[in-house]
Design a protein around this motif. Structure first.
Motif: not given
Length: 272
Positions: A4-23
Motif C-alpha cells: 500500500t502506497g508504494v509506487v515504481r517510477t523512473a528517472v533518466q541517469v546516463d541516458g537510461a531509465p533508473a527505476s526505483y520504488l518509493t512511497a
C-alpha cells in the motif's frame, strides 16, 4: 509485487531509465541501496517508512532489477556504482544531507559514499552488508568462471534466494526475487557485478569510517552464513558511533522476516 502506497517510477541517469520504488512525498528522503538482488529487498519496509513521515527511495542499480543500461566489470565496481548513485540522487534533486541504507554490496556502496564524501550522508544504515573482507561470498565468486556462469546462474540464484529468505521463503516470493534474471541483459549485469566484487573496496574505507562521527546502524539477520553476525560485531566494536541490532531467525534478507521491527528501527534512526 505491491504494498500500500508504494509506487515504481523512473528517472533518466546516463541516458537510461533508473527505476526505483518509493512511497510518501514530502518527508526527508532515505536512499535505499541493494546488492546482488534488487530493490525488492526493501519493499516490506517502504510503506511503513512513509507512514512515519519519511520518503524512502529504493533504486535499482543500472542493468539490474527494472533499471535500464547494462553493467560491465568497469562500471560494476563499488566506486563506479557510488558515482552512479550520486548522479541518481542529483537527478531526483537530493542534494542536502540524506540518510543512506545499504544491503549486501549496496552496503559497500553506502560506506563508500560516506567515507569518500561523495554524498552528504547524514546517517548510515547497513543491513547484512558486506564489510571488511567478508566478500565476495563463495557462491558469488564462483561465477567468475565462464563455464559456471553459462550453465548454472538461474538455478544457483534460486537456491541462494531461497536460503537468504529463510522462513519467509515461498514459491511466489522466490519467483518475485528471481524475476529480473529472466532478462539476459540483467544476467550479464549481475555477472559483471560478481566479477567486479573485491573486498579492498571496503577494507580501504576502514580508516575513514573510524574517523567518521556520522551515526551508523547495523541491522543483521543472525543466521546469515556469509555476511555473518561476527563481522557486524567487529564493525560495531571498531567503528565509532555504531549501533548493532540483531534479528534472530533471519538470514541474508531480514526485511522479509521481520519487516515491522526493521522498519521501526530505521524510522527511529532516520527520523529527524
Amino acid at each position: 509485487m505491491s504494498e500500500t502506497g508504494v509506487v515504481r517510477t523512473a528517472v533518466q541517469v546516463d541516458g537510461a531509465p533508473a527505476s526505483y520504488l518509493t512511497a510518501g512525498r514530502d518527508g526527508p528522503a532515505v536512499l535505499l541501496l541493494h546488492g546482488t538482488y534488487w530493490s525488492r529487498v526493501w519493499l516490506p519496509v517502504l510503506g511503513r517508512l512513509a507512514e512515519a513521515g519519511l520518503r524512502p527511495v529504493a533504486v535499482d542499480l543500472p542493468g539490474l532489477g527494472r533499471s535500464g543500461g547494462e553493467l560491465t566489470r568497469e562500471t560494476a565496481t563499488v566506486p563506479a556504482l557510488a558515482e552512479w548513485v550520486v548522479r541518481f540522487a542529483s537527478a531526483l534533486g537530493i542534494s542536502g544531507p540524506v540518510a543512506v541504507a545499504g544491503h549486501d554490496i549496496g552496503g559497500a556502496i553506502a560506506q563508500h559514499l560516506l567515507a569518500r564524501e561523495r554524498l552528504a550522508v547524514s546517517r548510515l544504515a547497513l543491513v547484512n552488508s558486506v564489510t571488511y573482507d567478508s566478500w565476495p561470498a563463495p557462491h558469488v565468486a564462483r561465477f567468475r568462471d565462464p563455464e559456471v556462469a553459462a550453465g548454472e546462474l538461474l538455478a544457483a540464484r534460486r537456491q541462494a534466494a531461497t536460503s537468504a529468505l529463510a522462513g519467509a521463503a515461498t514459491e511466489q516470493l522466490v519467483a518475485d526475487y528471481l524475476d529480473p534474471w529472466t532478462d539476459p541483459r540483467v544476467r550479464r549485469s549481475w555477472l559483471a557485478m560478481a566479477g567486479a566484487a573485491d573486498s579492498r573496496y571496503t577494507l580501504d574505507l576502514v580508516p575513514a569510517l573510524k574517523r567518521s562521527t556520522t551515526p551508523k546502524l547495523l541491522i543483521w539477520g543472525e543466521d546469515d552464513d556469509f555476511e555473518t553476525v561476527e563481522y557486524a560485531e567487529k564493525f560495531a566494536s571498531e567503528i565509532p558511533h555504531t549501533t548493532l541490532v540483531r534479528i534472530p531467525e533471519a538470514d541474508h534478507i531480514p526485511t522479509e522476516n521481520a519487516p515491522g521491527r526493521i522498519a521501526r528501527t530505521l524510522i527511529d534512526f532516520c527520523a529527524p
